[in-house]
Design a protein around this motif. Structure first.
Motif, short mmCIF file in Angstrom:
data_model
loop_
_atom_site.label_atom_id
_atom_site.label_comp_id
_atom_site.label_asym_id
_atom_site.label_seq_id
_atom_site.Cartn_x
_atom_site.Cartn_y
_atom_site.Cartn_z
N GLY A 16 13.63 16.39 -3.35
CA GLY A 16 12.60 17.36 -3.00
C GLY A 16 11.37 17.31 -3.89
N ILE A 17 11.11 16.15 -4.49
CA ILE A 17 9.98 16.00 -5.39
C ILE A 17 8.76 15.44 -4.68
CG2 ILE A 17 9.14 14.78 -7.45
CD1 ILE A 17 12.05 14.86 -8.47
N ALA A 18 8.97 14.51 -3.75
CA ALA A 18 7.83 13.82 -3.14
C ALA A 18 8.16 13.34 -1.74
CB ALA A 18 7.42 12.62 -4.01
N ASP A 19 7.11 13.18 -0.96
CA ASP A 19 7.15 12.44 0.30
C ASP A 19 6.28 11.20 0.11
OD1 ASP A 19 8.70 14.26 2.01
OD2 ASP A 19 7.02 15.62 1.75
N TYR A 20 6.60 10.14 0.84
CA TYR A 20 5.82 8.93 0.62
C TYR A 20 5.72 8.10 1.90
CZ TYR A 20 10.00 5.90 0.59
OH TYR A 20 11.12 5.21 0.95
N GLY A 21 4.77 7.18 1.88
CA GLY A 21 4.61 6.19 2.93
C GLY A 21 4.22 4.87 2.31
N ILE A 22 4.76 3.78 2.85
CA ILE A 22 4.48 2.44 2.33
C ILE A 22 4.15 1.52 3.50
CG2 ILE A 22 5.64 0.37 1.42
CD1 ILE A 22 6.97 2.05 -0.65
N SER B 78 0.86 -1.19 0.00
CA SER B 78 0.00 0.00 0.00
C SER B 78 0.89 1.23 0.00
CB SER B 78 -0.91 0.01 1.23
OG SER B 78 -1.82 -1.07 1.18
N LEU B 79 0.71 2.09 -0.97
CA LEU B 79 1.63 3.20 -1.21
C LEU B 79 0.88 4.51 -1.33
CD1 LEU B 79 4.36 3.15 -4.02
CD2 LEU B 79 2.72 5.02 -3.89
N ILE B 80 1.39 5.53 -0.67
CA ILE B 80 0.91 6.90 -0.84
C ILE B 80 2.11 7.79 -1.11
CG2 ILE B 80 -0.30 8.86 0.19
CD1 ILE B 80 -1.70 6.94 2.07
N ALA B 81 2.06 8.56 -2.19
CA ALA B 81 3.11 9.53 -2.50
C ALA B 81 2.45 10.87 -2.81
CB ALA B 81 3.94 9.07 -3.69
N VAL B 82 2.97 11.94 -2.20
CA VAL B 82 2.41 13.28 -2.39
C VAL B 82 3.54 14.23 -2.79
CG1 VAL B 82 0.54 12.88 -0.75
CG2 VAL B 82 2.69 13.88 0.04
N PRO B 83 3.21 15.31 -3.50
CA PRO B 83 4.26 16.27 -3.87
C PRO B 83 4.88 16.91 -2.62
CG PRO B 83 2.26 16.64 -5.15
CD PRO B 83 1.90 15.68 -4.06
N ALA B 84 6.20 17.03 -2.64
CA ALA B 84 6.89 17.74 -1.55
C ALA B 84 6.64 19.24 -1.70
CB ALA B 84 8.38 17.44 -1.60
N PRO B 85 6.72 20.00 -0.62
CA PRO B 85 6.52 21.45 -0.71
C PRO B 85 7.46 22.06 -1.74
CG PRO B 85 6.59 20.75 1.58
CD PRO B 85 6.96 19.55 0.77
N GLY B 86 6.89 22.82 -2.67
CA GLY B 86 7.69 23.49 -3.68
C GLY B 86 8.04 22.65 -4.88
N ALA B 87 7.63 21.39 -4.90
CA ALA B 87 7.95 20.52 -6.03
C ALA B 87 7.23 20.97 -7.30
CB ALA B 87 7.57 19.07 -5.71
N PHE C 289 -5.47 8.61 -8.09
CA PHE C 289 -4.77 9.88 -7.90
C PHE C 289 -5.75 10.86 -7.28
CE2 PHE C 289 -2.82 13.93 -8.85
CZ PHE C 289 -1.45 13.67 -8.81
N ASP C 290 -5.49 11.25 -6.03
CA ASP C 290 -6.31 12.28 -5.38
C ASP C 290 -5.36 13.19 -4.59
OD1 ASP C 290 -5.74 10.27 -3.57
OD2 ASP C 290 -7.67 10.36 -2.54
N ASP C 291 -4.86 14.19 -5.29
CA ASP C 291 -3.84 15.10 -4.75
C ASP C 291 -2.56 14.35 -4.40
OD1 ASP C 291 -5.37 17.35 -5.06
OD2 ASP C 291 -6.21 17.28 -3.05
N GLY C 292 -2.39 13.21 -4.99
CA GLY C 292 -1.22 12.37 -4.76
C GLY C 292 -1.50 10.98 -5.30
N LEU C 293 -0.48 10.17 -5.33
CA LEU C 293 -0.60 8.82 -5.86
C LEU C 293 -0.93 7.83 -4.75
CD1 LEU C 293 -0.10 6.86 -8.29
CD2 LEU C 293 2.28 6.73 -7.51
N ARG C 294 -1.92 6.98 -5.00
CA ARG C 294 -2.28 5.90 -4.08
C ARG C 294 -2.33 4.61 -4.89
NH1 ARG C 294 -5.27 7.21 0.93
NH2 ARG C 294 -5.40 9.46 1.15
N MET C 295 -1.65 3.59 -4.42
CA MET C 295 -1.66 2.30 -5.11
C MET C 295 -1.65 1.17 -4.11
SD MET C 295 1.21 3.10 -8.08
CE MET C 295 0.50 2.24 -9.47
N THR C 296 -2.38 0.11 -4.42
CA THR C 296 -2.31 -1.14 -3.68
C THR C 296 -1.87 -2.20 -4.67
OG1 THR C 296 -4.04 -0.49 -2.12
CG2 THR C 296 -3.58 -2.83 -2.32
#
Length: 389
Positions: A334-340, A198-207, A305-312
């Motif tokens: 500095g492009i993205a932050d993510y959680g897995i 399960s993955l969530i990735a969002v744009p980093a500030p200023g990306a 994709f809802d303001d960021g990438l979500r994938m299972t």
């Protein structure tokens, strides 16, 4: 009401390749006067720890089902988030949507012992706060598309909801949502390739949007080239059970202990009948169990994709390592932050207006915390970066 929805939503061109969903130039701004609804299960990590993630997913999907039934159409923008959901409705449907959200809030507390936070706010309020809501559609089959959101407005609204700055009250005692079509009868679907990611990735500030879009494309290409295209649902793994673990949860849609007991017996009898059909590959009337399972795979929302990438994703160690490598590089740049979060199985919650048509939809999450746990990991990474700065 439905006319206003179709006038906007139906004219949005379909995106037919998920690899391109990060290109926000393909998204259409939500019209003035529209409203955005958000919902989030409070303390979902506690419910997960107690083994209640199937109920958490049920509540997230209930938001979509209740709104769909209240609006009398499935053609409106929505996104399932595991422990919550987001919707968008035209001005004339705002009151109806707010009532549906409030009813689901009561259902969650009264039937599933979960506290659901819900809110509805205008797109003007979101834009006044410096964000936007733009919508696209991902075509997954000739009969179904899923909404995609960009602009940061949905994410901002969710944060405002969690902070307690926006909220809708619970519905009155006599109010109950119409959750027709909502079900959770499939058992968790075991990973075929080693793990469910399960993955969530969002744009980093200023990306830059282009850099994040390139990352979305890269991750999508890795998944597309993986064994079984990393799809976590397969017809072979969809094995029905008469007394599935979700049957008792679904029965609670019927309010009251007596009605719930009767609903359980009715669902169990129906499940036994369906089990016979699936096990023997028998058709009944216009229902073909094999075709239904095949279409369930196609109509699953395992990537969004809802303001960021979500994938299972169902992947092996090599695919996971490549995804993590790409995400680590993006975070370093500095492009993205993510959680897995990894687990052994995926969870599927279904919304089936009719089993005889091919527009049934299936919301996918990890079976052991999924997106909720990935969000915890994401918050940890963001906090660590802020502390390092």
């Amino acid at each position: 009401m439905a006319e206003a929805l179709h006038a906007f939503y139906d004219r949005i061109p379909l995106i037919d390749r998920f690899e391109t969903v990060g290109d926000t130039a393909r998204y259409v701004p939500l019209p003035d006067g529209w409203h955005v609804g958000v919902a989030d299960v409070e303390n979902s990590t506690r419910a997960i720890a107690a083994g209640g993630y199937k109920a958490v997913n049920m509540v997230g999907a209930a938001v979509i089902a209740a709104t769909m039934n209240a609006l009398k159409t499935r053609d409106y923008p929505f996104a399932f988030g595991g422990d919550g959901a987001a919707i968008a409705v035209p001005p004339e449907a705002a009151e109806t949507a707010a009532d549906a959200l409030a009813r689901v809030r009561r259902f969650a507390r009264e039937s599933l012992d979960l506290e659901l936070r819900v809110a509805l706010l205008s797109v003007e309020a979101i834009r006044a706060a410096g964000h936007d809501v733009r919508v696209a559609r991902l075509g997954v089959s000739p009969h179904l598309s899923f909404a995609l959101f960009s602009g940061g407005g949905v994410h901002w609204a969710e944060q405002e909801l969690k902070a307690g700055r926006i909220a809708l009250p619970e519905a009155a005692d006599e109010a109950w949502p119409d959750l027709a079509g909502l079900s959770c009868r499939w058992e968790p679907i075991a990973a075929r390739n080693g793990r469910i990611l399960s993955l969530i990735a969002v744009p980093a500030p200023g990306a830059r949007e282009a850099d994040f879009a390139a990352l979305v494309t890269r991750i999508s290409e890795i998944a597309e080239a993986a064994p079984d295209r990393a799809v976590p649902v397969s017809a072979e793994k969809m094995v029905p059970k008469v007394f599935s673990s979700g049957l008792a949860i679904e029965a609670r849609i019927a309010r009251g202990s007596i009605r719930t007991a009767l609903a359980y017996l009715k669902l169990a009898a129906f499940s036994a009948f369906v089990w016979v059909l699936f096990r023997n590959h028998w058709r009944f009337g216009g229902f073909d169990p094999d075709a239904y399972k095949d279409m369930s795979v196609v109509n699953s929302d395992f990537r969004k994709f809802d303001d960021g990438l979500r994938m299972t994703l169902d992947c092996n160690a090599d695919v996971e390592a490549r995804i993590r490598q790409a995400l680590d590089a993006a975070q370093a740049d500095g492009i993205a932050d993510y959680g897995i979060h990894t687990q052994d199985a995926a969870l599927m919650t279904c919304l089936v207006p009719s089993a005889l048509t091919d527009d049934h939809m299936h919301f996918i999450d990890g079976a052991a915390g999924g997106y909720a746990q990935a969000a915890v990991a994401l918050k940890g990474r963001i906090a660590a970066r802020a502390e390092a700065a």
